[in-house]
Design an enzyme around this catalytic site. Structure first.
Site, short mmCIF file in Angstrom:
data_model
loop_
_atom_site.label_atom_id
_atom_site.label_comp_id
_atom_site.label_asym_id
_atom_site.label_seq_id
_atom_site.Cartn_x
_atom_site.Cartn_y
_atom_site.Cartn_z
N ASP A 1 50.65 36.84 -37.15
CA ASP A 1 49.38 36.22 -37.50
C ASP A 1 49.61 34.73 -37.36
O ASP A 1 50.61 34.20 -37.86
CB ASP A 1 48.93 36.58 -38.91
CG ASP A 1 47.46 36.22 -39.13
OD1 ASP A 1 46.66 36.37 -38.19
OD2 ASP A 1 47.11 35.78 -40.23
N TYR B 1 42.87 28.04 -29.42
CA TYR B 1 42.65 26.60 -29.52
C TYR B 1 43.59 25.78 -28.62
O TYR B 1 43.62 24.55 -28.73
CB TYR B 1 42.83 26.14 -30.97
CG TYR B 1 41.86 26.78 -31.94
CD1 TYR B 1 40.58 26.27 -32.13
CD2 TYR B 1 42.22 27.91 -32.66
CE1 TYR B 1 39.69 26.85 -33.02
CE2 TYR B 1 41.34 28.51 -33.56
CZ TYR B 1 40.08 27.97 -33.73
OH TYR B 1 39.20 28.56 -34.61
N ARG C 1 54.75 30.12 -31.90
CA ARG C 1 55.11 31.51 -31.66
C ARG C 1 56.47 31.60 -30.97
O ARG C 1 57.27 32.49 -31.28
CB ARG C 1 54.03 32.19 -30.82
CG ARG C 1 54.25 33.70 -30.67
CD ARG C 1 53.09 34.39 -29.97
NE ARG C 1 51.88 34.36 -30.80
CZ ARG C 1 50.85 33.56 -30.59
NH1 ARG C 1 50.84 32.72 -29.58
NH2 ARG C 1 49.80 33.60 -31.39
#
Length: 217
Positions: free
Chosen positions: A78, A167, A199
């Site tokens: 997430d 984004y 990430r």
């Protein structure tokens, strides 16, 4: 845990093709014969709602459901954009900031509107990511690991680039500015983005854990 080609399989609880490709690219550096499967590669199951107030909580919800549904070692993340001028929002609401649908264009438009009067020096933000890895143990048990990654930068005033997702088209990382350019995350090539992204950092942290588990199964 392997397919007919003897590749090691791991399930990622996502339908985002770019995200799955990103995880494949990063994880295969540690497990060369890995095959990352997404939601469209397994039998359908009821996906849980992301109801937790934290990135870690939502990642764990998804990874537990993935292990239960597929029986495979599973990864879920997430992630989101936390804008200083918005008190850390959109945060866990990043994917549905403009409504319930995961509409990148609408989310970006809304964010630009909300920051329209915010001066450049106050447009600081960071991407954050929680990656959860879980795998079956014993009779119905699950072992879980969670790591985090962060990428600081700022939100610019126009959309730039056609890579990445979410984004990325509005975000310039501090690391790219320090390197002498002002590329958005969507303008970076995959390797350059992986090197600095939230990430990428989280997956590099979890990859040795995944490799140790998968080679032992």
């Amino acid at each position: 845990m392997t397919d007919g080609d003897q590749r090691v399989q791991v399930f990622v609880a996502s339908r985002n093709a770019k995200k799955i490709a990103e995880m494949q690219r990063l994880l295969e550096q540690h497990v060369p014969d890995i095959q990352v499967l997404g939601l469209d590669d397994v039998a359908p199951y009821d996906e849980p709602a992301e109801t937790e107030p934290t990135f870690e909580g939502n990642a764990l919800i998804k990874v537990r459901a993935g292990v239960a549904a597929t029986g495979l070692p599973s990864i879920a993340d997430d992630s989101g954009l936390c804008v200083d001028a918005l008190n850390g929002m959109p945060g866990v609401l990043s994917a549905r900031w403009a409504g319930t649908a995961k509409d990148d264009a609408a989310n970006n438009d809304l964010l630009l509107q909300q920051l329209e009067d915010v001066p450049d020096e106050r447009r600081g933000a960071h991407f954050t990511c929680a990656v959860a890895f879980g795998y079956p143990v014993g009779a119905g048990g699950i072992s879980e690991h969670v790591v985090h990654g962060e990428m600081r930068g700022r939100v610019i005033r126009e959309l730039r680039g056609d890579g990445g997702f979410g984004y990325d088209v509005l975000f310039v990382a501090d690391d790219t500015v320090a390197g002498g350019d002002c590329h958005t995350s969507a303008e970076l090539d995959p390797d350059a983005k992986d090197a600095i992204s939230h990430r990428g950092k989280a997956l590099r942290a979890i990859a040795p854990v995944v490799a140790d588990v998968l080679t032992g199964l």
